[in-house]
Structures are given as C-alpha cells and as structure tokens.
Motif scaffolding. Structure first.
Motif, PDB file in Angstrom:
ATOM      1  N   THR A  27       0.811  -1.227   0.000  1.00  0.00           N
ATOM      2  CA  THR A  27       0.000   0.000   0.000  1.00  0.00           C
ATOM      3  C   THR A  27       0.842   1.274   0.000  1.00  0.00           C
ATOM      4  OG1 THR A  27      -0.253   0.210   2.407  1.00  0.00           O
ATOM      5  CG2 THR A  27      -1.819  -1.212   1.277  1.00  0.00           C
ATOM      6  N   TYR A  28       2.146   1.156   0.126  1.00  0.00           N
ATOM      7  CA  TYR A  28       3.023   2.340   0.077  1.00  0.00           C
ATOM      8  C   TYR A  28       3.523   2.488  -1.353  1.00  0.00           C
ATOM      9  CZ  TYR A  28       3.017   2.763   5.166  1.00  0.00           C
ATOM     10  OH  TYR A  28       2.644   2.956   6.464  1.00  0.00           O
ATOM     11  N   LYS A  29       3.038   3.517  -2.047  1.00  0.00           N
ATOM     12  CA  LYS A  29       3.210   3.521  -3.498  1.00  0.00           C
ATOM     13  C   LYS A  29       4.085   4.624  -4.050  1.00  0.00           C
ATOM     14  CE  LYS A  29      -1.315   1.435  -3.901  1.00  0.00           C
ATOM     15  NZ  LYS A  29      -2.728   1.763  -4.030  1.00  0.00           N
ATOM     16  N   THR A  30       4.678   5.440  -3.215  1.00  0.00           N
ATOM     17  CA  THR A  30       5.575   6.483  -3.743  1.00  0.00           C
ATOM     18  C   THR A  30       6.919   6.399  -3.019  1.00  0.00           C
ATOM     19  OG1 THR A  30       5.142   8.265  -2.171  1.00  0.00           O
ATOM     20  CG2 THR A  30       3.553   8.011  -3.968  1.00  0.00           C
ATOM     21  N   PRO A  31       7.960   6.991  -3.639  1.00  0.00           N
ATOM     22  CA  PRO A  31       9.286   6.931  -3.005  1.00  0.00           C
ATOM     23  C   PRO A  31       9.290   7.456  -1.561  1.00  0.00           C
ATOM     24  CG  PRO A  31       9.469   7.849  -5.212  1.00  0.00           C
ATOM     25  CD  PRO A  31       8.013   7.646  -4.962  1.00  0.00           C
ATOM     26  N   TRP A  61       9.993  -4.129  -3.465  1.00  0.00           N
ATOM     27  CA  TRP A  61       9.022  -3.032  -3.588  1.00  0.00           C
ATOM     28  C   TRP A  61       9.082  -2.415  -4.989  1.00  0.00           C
ATOM     29  CZ3 TRP A  61       9.814   2.383  -4.162  1.00  0.00           C
ATOM     30  CH2 TRP A  61       8.650   3.164  -4.017  1.00  0.00           C
ATOM     31  N   LYS A  62      10.307  -2.202  -5.492  1.00  0.00           N
ATOM     32  CA  LYS A  62      10.434  -1.571  -6.811  1.00  0.00           C
ATOM     33  C   LYS A  62       9.923  -2.471  -7.936  1.00  0.00           C
ATOM     34  CE  LYS A  62      14.862   0.013  -6.326  1.00  0.00           C
ATOM     35  NZ  LYS A  62      16.100   0.699  -6.760  1.00  0.00           N
ATOM     36  N   SER A  63       9.895  -3.777  -7.683  1.00  0.00           N
ATOM     37  CA  SER A  63       9.476  -4.704  -8.737  1.00  0.00           C
ATOM     38  C   SER A  63       7.952  -4.852  -8.806  1.00  0.00           C
ATOM     39  CB  SER A  63      10.102  -6.079  -8.498  1.00  0.00           C
ATOM     40  OG  SER A  63       9.443  -6.725  -7.411  1.00  0.00           O
ATOM     41  N   LEU A  64       7.229  -4.329  -7.839  1.00  0.00           N
ATOM     42  CA  LEU A  64       5.771  -4.460  -7.859  1.00  0.00           C
ATOM     43  C   LEU A  64       5.171  -3.477  -8.876  1.00  0.00           C
ATOM     44  CD1 LEU A  64       5.011  -4.720  -4.020  1.00  0.00           C
ATOM     45  CD2 LEU A  64       5.237  -6.572  -5.685  1.00  0.00           C
ATOM     46  N   PRO A  65       3.962  -3.785  -9.379  1.00  0.00           N
ATOM     47  CA  PRO A  65       3.359  -2.877 -10.354  1.00  0.00           C
ATOM     48  C   PRO A  65       3.078  -1.497  -9.760  1.00  0.00           C
ATOM     49  CG  PRO A  65       2.011  -4.872 -10.017  1.00  0.00           C
ATOM     50  CD  PRO A  65       3.152  -4.955  -9.079  1.00  0.00           C
ATOM     51  N   GLY A  66       3.083  -0.492 -10.598  1.00  0.00           N
ATOM     52  CA  GLY A  66       2.827   0.874 -10.139  1.00  0.00           C
ATOM     53  C   GLY A  66       3.955   1.773 -10.595  1.00  0.00           C
ATOM     54  N   LYS A  67       3.600   2.863 -11.284  1.00  0.00           N
ATOM     55  CA  LYS A  67       4.674   3.631 -11.917  1.00  0.00           C
ATOM     56  C   LYS A  67       5.456   4.489 -10.930  1.00  0.00           C
ATOM     57  CE  LYS A  67       1.762   7.398 -13.802  1.00  0.00           C
ATOM     58  NZ  LYS A  67       0.464   7.136 -13.208  1.00  0.00           N
ATOM     59  N   LYS A  68       4.998   4.599  -9.709  1.00  0.00           N
ATOM     60  CA  LYS A  68       5.751   5.403  -8.743  1.00  0.00           C
ATOM     61  C   LYS A  68       6.571   4.571  -7.766  1.00  0.00           C
ATOM     62  CE  LYS A  68       2.804   9.327  -9.275  1.00  0.00           C
ATOM     63  NZ  LYS A  68       1.981  10.354  -8.659  1.00  0.00           N
ATOM     64  N   ARG A  69       6.626   3.302  -8.014  1.00  0.00           N
ATOM     65  CA  ARG A  69       7.483   2.462  -7.158  1.00  0.00           C
ATOM     66  C   ARG A  69       8.901   2.520  -7.707  1.00  0.00           C
ATOM     67  NH1 ARG A  69       3.950  -0.748  -3.809  1.00  0.00           N
ATOM     68  NH2 ARG A  69       1.963  -0.999  -4.855  1.00  0.00           N
ATOM     69  N   ARG A  70       9.533   3.621  -7.435  1.00  0.00           N
ATOM     70  CA  ARG A  70      10.877   3.848  -7.975  1.00  0.00           C
ATOM     71  C   ARG A  70      11.652   4.678  -6.967  1.00  0.00           C
ATOM     72  NH1 ARG A  70      10.014   8.896  -8.578  1.00  0.00           N
ATOM     73  NH2 ARG A  70       8.131   9.747  -9.491  1.00  0.00           N
ATOM     74  N   ASP A  71      12.935   4.893  -7.276  1.00  0.00           N
ATOM     75  CA  ASP A  71      13.766   5.700  -6.388  1.00  0.00           C
ATOM     76  C   ASP A  71      13.535   7.188  -6.636  1.00  0.00           C
ATOM     77  OD1 ASP A  71      14.999   3.495  -5.194  1.00  0.00           O
ATOM     78  OD2 ASP A  71      16.375   3.288  -6.895  1.00  0.00           O
ATOM     79  N   PHE A  72      13.955   7.981  -5.680  1.00  0.00           N
ATOM     80  CA  PHE A  72      13.964   9.430  -5.890  1.00  0.00           C
ATOM     81  C   PHE A  72      14.940   9.742  -7.029  1.00  0.00           C
ATOM     82  CE2 PHE A  72      13.180   8.960  -1.294  1.00  0.00           C
ATOM     83  CZ  PHE A  72      12.024   9.713  -1.145  1.00  0.00           C
ATOM     84  N   THR A  73      14.698  10.828  -7.721  1.00  0.00           N
ATOM     85  CA  THR A  73      15.617  11.200  -8.789  1.00  0.00           C
ATOM     86  C   THR A  73      16.390  12.476  -8.459  1.00  0.00           C
ATOM     87  OG1 THR A  73      13.767  12.284  -9.844  1.00  0.00           O
ATOM     88  CG2 THR A  73      14.308  10.074 -10.626  1.00  0.00           C
TER      89      THR A  73
END
Ligand code: C2O
Length: 591
Positions: free
Chosen positions: A298-302, A372-384
């Motif tokens: 359920t945590y979907k942003t960096p 976590w990064k491998s789960l679906p959802g376009k915001k499951r990524r690192d900060f840029t």
C-alpha cells in the motif's frame, strides 16, 4: 524535487479551518455508528492546515508554490521564496575529526557515555563498484547448509579476532552504527544539527552500504570474495523464528543479550510492542502477513516507502519510510534483552550491531527495497533528485581503506554483485480485510481498546490513552486516475518524544468499538508509529518527526471514499504519556 511536498508548517501557522460552515457527519458515521456518543468524537477542525484551505480547489495542490511557502516558513528566510532550492543540498559524509562520544540515556538508569568513533584516516577514496565474476546470492538464514555455516562462522570468528583498533574488527564495525545512529556526528557545516541516518530517506541506502562493507570484510577474511551474508526471512512463516544458526551459545554468531522468551522456536510478532500477546499460531501468521502486505504493497511512492526528504541543514528525523517504521523497529525490540539496562543489544541503536543477527535483519530490510520496486505501479521507484542521490557516507572497506560512498552508488544490488535467494512472498496475497466480529487475541487488550477516551480538541495531544479524532477530507470520491496520481495520506505532524524512550502507537481509521481489538489483518489498521531508544545528541533535543500513512486503498476497502471526514483512533501501546502529536490532517502525495 517533488518529494518535498509534505512538510510541517509551524504550529503558529496552523489556525484556519477549512471545513465548510455546516459540518456534515460523514457517511461512514451514519451508516455504521460507533458505540460511543457523538461528543466523544473530537474534531480537529480548528487546527487543520491552512494551506489546504488555500489550495483545495486547485487540482495541482502540491505544486512548486506550496514547496516555496513551506521552505520559506521552515527556514524563516524570505529570500528562499524566490529560490527555495538555493540552499538545498545533499547531506555530506561526516568529518571524522569532529566525531564525539555518544550518550546513552534511560529514564531509570541515567546516562552513560559511549566511545564509538571510528579510527581516523588521512586518505579518503571514492567508492567503486566491485569487480566480480559471478553474482553472490544472499541466502535465507533458515535454509543454509553446514558448508555455508562453517564459512560464515569462521569469517565472523576471524572478524572478532582482529585487533581492537582495526576498523574492520567486529566491535569497530558495530560502532559504525552507534556513531551514525546519533550523537557522534554533526552535519558538516551545521554544528547544531546532528547527522542522523534513521527517520528519513537515508535509511535504506545507508544500511545497504553498511552491511555491504561488513559482507566484503567477511569475504576478505576467509579469502572468498563471493561470500554473501544470510538474511533473516522474517516476512515468511518459515523464517519467523530467530534463525537457528544464531542460537548456538558456542558459535560466534551467538549473543547472550537477547530476550530469552524469544529464542527459537518462538515465532516473531512483527507488530510487537513490548508485550507477548496470547495468540494462536494461525492468527499470528495472518497478522504478520497482513502487516507485510500493508507496509509494502500500500506504500506507493518513493517518500512513503523510502522515507521523507532530509537535506543538508535540515533538522534530523523528518519522517520514516514504511519498512523502517514497521517491521524494522519491532524486530529490533523483539530481539533486544529486557534484562539489560538499555535493552541491549538489538533493542538500542548504540548496541544493535553488536548482535550478529543485526546484519541478517538488515539484509532482509534491504531485500524489501528491490521487491518493492518490482511491484506494479509507476511510482514504485527511487527518488531522482541529486539531494538524495549525492548524499554520502564514510565506511572502511575490506582493505581498511576509508571510502566515501554515495546513495547513487547503491540504488540496485546487481552492480554491487549480489542478489537475494528467491523464496515465496506469501504476504503479496494477504490484503487486510474490513473488520468483522470474531474471536480476539485476549480480554485484556480488548478491554484496553474499549476504554477509548476523548480529550479536548486542542493539539498537541499527549497520548496517554486511546483517543479518537475526526479529520476532515479535503477531497472525496476521487477518480481512479486521480488516485493513481496522488495518494491520499494521513499525516501526524510534530510527533514529539524523548529519544530515549521506546514508543509504539497504532492508528486505526473508522474503527468500530467492537468486542475484539483491531489487528493488522483488519483494513481499519492504518499503521503504527515506532521508536527505538537511541543515543542522545549533545543538543539533547526531543525527537520531532511525522508519520505519513497511505490510506487510499484502505478507504476503498472501508467504502469510505465519499465521506467528508474520517475518524482516526490513536492507541498508545508502548511509552504511554511520553509522546505528543502536534496535528493530524489529510494530504495528497504524488512524489
Ligand atoms: Cu540503523 Cu536497524 O537500524
């Protein structure tokens, strides 16, 4: 950059109500009334943030302008309004020459000084990714065979046999955590601000680097550059017990400063708050798996997952990410020995890494990042932002060279030459469900929860007993697209506590005052706040942080998306009366 969207305005700035004049009871209240009378619901309308008021009609609420206003008020510098990022900069590696003794304090036992500064070095080299010919696989600790165990124990034995002043020795390595945890370093250029690697977006990268070097040192000592440390697979039932390899008193992996009630085959409670609950194995598994689902899926942003932004010049501890808070902290507490003054070893940050299981625990924490990064959802990524990517730390490597490594060096494990042994992730399918009447964990806990009391509607709230607060929602019935774009979050601002007290409180949403206590398997259980006692910075200021809980999924499950407000229940579990909360509000995060 957009990671700055959540920040705390000073309390003085929070006065304006944004509720409409006619306050409507939420649809939730009408449909499923609580067992308590309406005056028991505390409204916090008087203290909700005025920035919501200003921008509630704007579809793009967390635009750059919000950030400007926020930074301007935080720094109290008007020129920042024209360019708030002028001063923004990554946290830089500490100056070892300025390292000081750490202080450990407990309410009952007073204060001790701990020397945990590393040896100095005239030369600092920049981190380079290792050369390797084959991938190392960190194994699940419950699955390792005798050959692996021999190597691992040999390596730790050799590490423990290194001269005390060798930066690679076991105690020197443990002290790395003590020093970075608190008290030993100031931020470079900010002598009044501590350098803190917990409670922010530094948590994952710092600990990845820390255990990476520990692993490299072990590999060097046994002349096996492919050696990989094990992980404590506490996210799956087969791994719930403290791994047996750490429980042999004759092994260098053993540590006698552990809670004797939690030795194998006792299974861990990832929701642990200092008390062993009477709970069936089946319910424990359900609770643990639901908790893992909540904290990862359920945590979907960096910022929600990795933690809040922390830049040079910022006060420490802006806010923990998901896993750092839960289950990372409860696992520490569950292992730490309550017979010891400061719950050593695992139960206090200054001593945690003196227990070899620390590194297995943190390997599993580290493993959650790529999962976590491998789960679906376009915001499951690192900060840029470079404010994160260029933050740096110092470690001694396997050749006793002092190395400066940056966050950007460790975004992925593969370039570092390691991955994790694949095992099942049963919690991916254990979404919490809305609460229904059923058998509970025990009378005592049920009684405690039903004694929900109410305090006046003035923040700060000192959390002595359970409280309920009605919190208005600036937006309702958002479309699927809007929800994908911005996560609705509940923010508990200015959570203040002494650093040396252990705290856990739970947060429920639209919880019914039923016969049985709310548990992690229930959708209503939004999350927890946890603190592990830590060393005190010389300034000795209180910890002032925030908790941000994603609630979009939860509101869907509870059929509360159309409601004007939600009812938030705060239940102190550990450290009653020792934590206060400055304000509670709903915001929207897109980072
Ligand atoms: Cu640096 Cu598990 O803490």
């Amino acid at each position: 950059m957009a990671s700055t969207v959540i920040f705390s305005l000073p309390n003085s700035a929070i006065q304006t109500s944004f509720l409409p004049g006619t306050h409507q009871l939420s649809r939730f209240n009408k449909k499923r009334p609580f067992n308590f009378v309406s005056d028991k619901v505390v409204s916090c309308r008087a203290s909700n943030g005025n920035e919501n008021n200003e921008h509630s009609s704007s579809p793009n609420r967390f635009d750059r302008r919000d950030v400007l206003v926020g930074l301007g008020s935080v720094y109290g510098a008007t020129n920042l309004v024209s360019d708030p990022f002028a001063l923004a900069a990554p946290i830089s590696a500490p100056d070892l020459d300025l390292c000081q003794k750490a202080t450990v304090t407990s309410k009952t036992a007073g204060t001790i000084k701990v020397a945990c500064c590393p040896p100095k070095s005239a030369k600092i080299i920049d981190f380079k990714p290792p050369k390797f010919s084959k991938m190392r696989y960190r194994p699940a600790a419950q699955l390792v065979g005798p050959e692996y165990l021999d190597k691992f124990t040999k390596a730790v034995e050799l590490m423990k046999a290194l001269p005390e002043d060798d930066p690679r020795s076991f105690m020197q390595q443990a002290d790395v955590h003590c020093a970075y945890c608190n008290g030993a370093y100031d931020q470079v250029g900010f002598p009044d601000l501590e350098l803190q690697v917990h409670f922010s977006w530094l948590f994952f990268p710092f600990h990845r680097l820390y255990i990476y070097f520990w692993e490299r040192i072990l590999g060097k000592l046994i002349d096996d550059p492919d050696f990989a440390i094990p992980y404590w697979n506490w996210d799956t039932p087969a791994g719930y017990a403290l791994p047996a390899i750490y429980n042999d008193p004759k092994s260098p992996l053993y540590d006698e400063k552990r809670n004797v009630n939690h030795l194998p085959p006792v299974l861990i409670d990832l929701d642990y708050a200092g008390v062993d609950e009477e709970i069936s194995k089946r319910d424990l598994i359900k609770s643990n798996l639901s908790l893992m689902y909540r904290q990862v899926v359920t945590y979907k942003t960096p910022s929600l997952f990795l933690g809040a932004a922390y830049r040079a010049g910022d006060p420490p501890a802006p806010g923990m990410g998901s896993i750092e808070n839960v289950p990372h902290t409860p696992v520490h507490r569950w292992v730490g020995d309550p017979r010891q003054t400061f719950n050593e070893d695992m139960g206090n940050f200054y001593s945690a890494a003196r227990d070899p299981v620390f590194f297995a625990h943190h390997a599993n924490v580290d493993r959650m990042w790529p999962i976590w990064k491998s789960l679906p959802g376009k915001k499951r990524r690192d900060f840029t932002t470079t404010d994160w990517l260029d933050a740096s730390f110092l470690f001694y490597d396997e050749n006793a060279n002092l190395v400066r490594a940056k966050v950007r060096d460790v975004l992925d494990t593969k370039p570092l030459g390691y991955e994790y042994q694949k095992v099942d992730l049963p919690w991916l399918n254990t979404k919490p469900a809305p609460r229904r009447p059923r058998q509970g964990k025990g009378q005592a806990k049920a009684a405690e929860t039903s004694k929900t009391t109410v305090i006046s509607n003035t923040f700060p709230i000192v959390l002595e007993k359970p409280v309920r607060i009605e919190v208005p929602r600036p937006k309702k019935s958002r479309t699927k697209l809007e929800k994908e774009d911005e996560e609705e979050v509940l923010v508990l601002q200015n959570i203040k506590l002494d650093r040396n007290v252990a705290v856990k409180f739970d947060v429920y949403i639209n919880e019914e005052d039923g016969e049985t206590p709310t548990e992690p398997a229930d959708s209503e259980f939004a999350g927890s706040f946890t603190n592990l006692p830590r060393t005190q910075h010389s300034g000795g200021k209180k910890l002032d942080t925030k908790l941000t809980l994603p609630i979009s999924d939860l509101l869907e499950d509870l059929d509360a998306e159309g409601d004007d407000s939600i009812v938030v229940t705060l239940v102190p579990k550990l450290g009653k009366g020792q934590v206060s909360i400055g304000n509670i509000k709903i915001e929207y995060v897109r980072d």
